[in-house]
Motif scaffolding. Sequence first.
Motif, PDB file in Angstrom:
ATOM      1  N   UNK A   1       0.842  -1.193   0.000  1.00  0.00           N
ATOM      2  CA  UNK A   1       0.000   0.000   0.000  1.00  0.00           C
ATOM      3  C   UNK A   1       0.876   1.242   0.000  1.00  0.00           C
ATOM      4  N   UNK A   2       0.526   2.177  -0.862  1.00  0.00           N
ATOM      5  CA  UNK A   2       1.245   3.439  -0.939  1.00  0.00           C
ATOM      6  C   UNK A   2       0.975   4.259   0.318  1.00  0.00           C
ATOM      7  N   UNK A   3       2.023   4.916   0.817  1.00  0.00           N
ATOM      8  CA  UNK A   3       1.935   5.777   1.998  1.00  0.00           C
ATOM      9  C   UNK A   3       2.547   7.129   1.639  1.00  0.00           C
TER      10      UNK A   3
ATOM     11  N   UNK B   1      -6.425  -2.016   3.940  1.00  0.00           N
ATOM     12  CA  UNK B   1      -6.984  -1.554   2.661  1.00  0.00           C
ATOM     13  C   UNK B   1      -6.708  -0.069   2.435  1.00  0.00           C
ATOM     14  N   UNK B   2      -5.734   0.479   3.145  1.00  0.00           N
ATOM     15  CA  UNK B   2      -5.362   1.868   2.908  1.00  0.00           C
ATOM     16  C   UNK B   2      -4.557   1.989   1.612  1.00  0.00           C
TER      17      UNK B   2
ATOM     18  N   UNK C   1     -14.257  -2.394 -12.217  1.00  0.00           N
ATOM     19  CA  UNK C   1     -15.041  -2.125 -11.014  1.00  0.00           C
ATOM     20  C   UNK C   1     -14.247  -1.206 -10.097  1.00  0.00           C
ATOM     21  N   UNK C   2     -14.967  -0.421  -9.318  1.00  0.00           N
ATOM     22  CA  UNK C   2     -14.303   0.307  -8.239  1.00  0.00           C
ATOM     23  C   UNK C   2     -13.606  -0.715  -7.350  1.00  0.00           C
ATOM     24  N   UNK C   3     -12.335  -0.422  -7.012  1.00  0.00           N
ATOM     25  CA  UNK C   3     -11.509  -1.400  -6.294  1.00  0.00           C
ATOM     26  C   UNK C   3     -10.990  -0.845  -4.973  1.00  0.00           C
ATOM     27  N   UNK C   4     -11.772  -0.883  -3.885  1.00  0.00           N
ATOM     28  CA  UNK C   4     -11.190  -0.558  -2.590  1.00  0.00           C
ATOM     29  C   UNK C   4     -10.119  -1.585  -2.212  1.00  0.00           C
ATOM     30  N   UNK C   5     -10.303  -2.805  -2.709  1.00  0.00           N
ATOM     31  CA  UNK C   5      -9.287  -3.858  -2.741  1.00  0.00           C
ATOM     32  C   UNK C   5      -9.731  -4.794  -3.849  1.00  0.00           C
ATOM     33  N   UNK C   6      -8.804  -5.503  -4.449  1.00  0.00           N
ATOM     34  CA  UNK C   6      -9.141  -6.212  -5.685  1.00  0.00           C
ATOM     35  C   UNK C   6     -10.184  -7.310  -5.471  1.00  0.00           C
ATOM     36  N   UNK C   7     -10.217  -7.906  -4.283  1.00  0.00           N
ATOM     37  CA  UNK C   7     -11.209  -8.954  -4.024  1.00  0.00           C
ATOM     38  C   UNK C   7     -12.632  -8.403  -4.104  1.00  0.00           C
TER      39      UNK C   7
ATOM     40  N   UNK D   1      -0.771  -0.272  -5.147  1.00  0.00           N
ATOM     41  CA  UNK D   1      -1.114   1.053  -4.635  1.00  0.00           C
ATOM     42  C   UNK D   1      -1.983   1.005  -3.395  1.00  0.00           C
ATOM     43  N   UNK D   2      -2.841  -0.016  -3.292  1.00  0.00           N
ATOM     44  CA  UNK D   2      -3.889   0.007  -2.290  1.00  0.00           C
ATOM     45  C   UNK D   2      -5.056   0.837  -2.798  1.00  0.00           C
ATOM     46  N   UNK D   3      -5.945   1.200  -1.882  1.00  0.00           N
ATOM     47  CA  UNK D   3      -7.145   1.938  -2.250  1.00  0.00           C
ATOM     48  C   UNK D   3      -6.803   3.385  -2.609  1.00  0.00           C
ATOM     49  N   UNK D   4      -7.190   3.802  -3.793  1.00  0.00           N
ATOM     50  CA  UNK D   4      -6.992   5.189  -4.212  1.00  0.00           C
ATOM     51  C   UNK D   4      -8.327   5.921  -4.341  1.00  0.00           C
ATOM     52  N   UNK D   5      -9.377   5.348  -3.715  1.00  0.00           N
ATOM     53  CA  UNK D   5     -10.704   5.968  -3.690  1.00  0.00           C
ATOM     54  C   UNK D   5     -11.185   6.290  -5.114  1.00  0.00           C
ATOM     55  N   UNK D   6     -11.433   7.573  -5.405  1.00  0.00           N
ATOM     56  CA  UNK D   6     -12.015   7.941  -6.695  1.00  0.00           C
ATOM     57  C   UNK D   6     -11.162   7.601  -7.892  1.00  0.00           C
ATOM     58  N   UNK D   7      -9.856   7.481  -7.682  1.00  0.00           N
ATOM     59  CA  UNK D   7      -8.963   7.157  -8.800  1.00  0.00           C
ATOM     60  C   UNK D   7      -8.935   5.674  -9.108  1.00  0.00           C
TER      61      UNK D   7
END
Length: 384
Positions: free
Chosen positions: A43-45, A153-154, A233-239, A271-277
């Motif tokens: 996950x990107x920080x 999932x950050x 699909x929107x991906x907060x996490x790939x699963x 990257x982890x979750x990038x929300x809108x991106x």
Amino acid sequence: MVAIGIDDIELVATHDVLELAELARVRGVDPAKYEIGLGQTRMSVPAADEDPITMGATAAARLLERTGTDGIRSLLFATETGVDQSKSGGMFIHGLLGLPKAMRVAEIKQACYAGTVALQSALGVIAREPESKVLIVMSDIAKYELEGSGEPTQGAGAVAMLVSANPALVEIEPETGIYSADVDDFWRPNDSTTAVVDGALSLSAYLDTLTGSWDDYQARGGHSVAEIDRFLYHQPFTKMARKGHRELAKHTGTELPEDVLEASFVYNRELGNTYGASIYSALISLMHHDEELAGKRIGFYSYGSGSTGEYFTGVVRDDYRDHIHTEPIQSELAARNVITFDEYVELHERVLPSGVDVENPRVTNAPYRFAGIRGGARQYEANS
């Protein structure tokens, strides 16, 4: 009718990255819970001098180096990690990039759906003014409480997109399905730096919005599921995207192979979750890792907690491979600074009050940095 859609697109990550295997070790869980259960690897920080503005400006600058600014009359900044309650984050980006003064600039918010609102707004602008172009920047930091269920999932990242007539990459088709329901599955209060999430409710809202927007898409003359070649699909996490694909298969009574999803997961795992991106980083990942997209129809399911969603489609242009740029993001992902768990915690807990002057350390190698706070105002600068 003139074709309108995505003419160019760019993705950026952060300077730092945390291995989820390290997070799993410290939290005392099996790494497979993250690697397989969530479908995530890293996950990107954001570094101390990075934020949604610097990431968004970097993505936009890379894109504009290729396209120039001719014809761009709108900059739409989509985020749920806004840095000011009044001033649009887009104004900071406008200033950093030295964009023309004859430009409308605004910020759009509706959780992870904001980028799609910006895209649909851009399509309307260009339908009225075909000679114009719209620059969209989506930039977010997904941040949850330490030791909370959402911690693995950050993530963080930004996407810049140029929308125009006769696009080089993807023509967005006119049919669209929408669905909204007021649900408390996820929110971030004004006095909190971390989001609140009800995981079970969030999943059910995500799936309900998927089927609801799909049904509206069908009612408005959308293509059948059999006419769609690839699915995003929107991906907060790939699963989560995989669960959505299975739900769409069940809802339509169609067998949908899951291997068509894999190319869209490559960057999100890093990257982890990038929300809108996230759905648009999935598009970039798909175009970078699937070599048979020419003329293919892509289904987009964009979701924003709270909740609202949209289903629409786009057709990839035949010569799209002449206009994609894999090097910047792939080199950036490979060069990220791997941080320790303790460094991650320190960055997570670092909160800057607006009433105290702060000078941020110089860390990021990106073109722009968040220099600190002076007189209550955020200070940004180009990296020398």
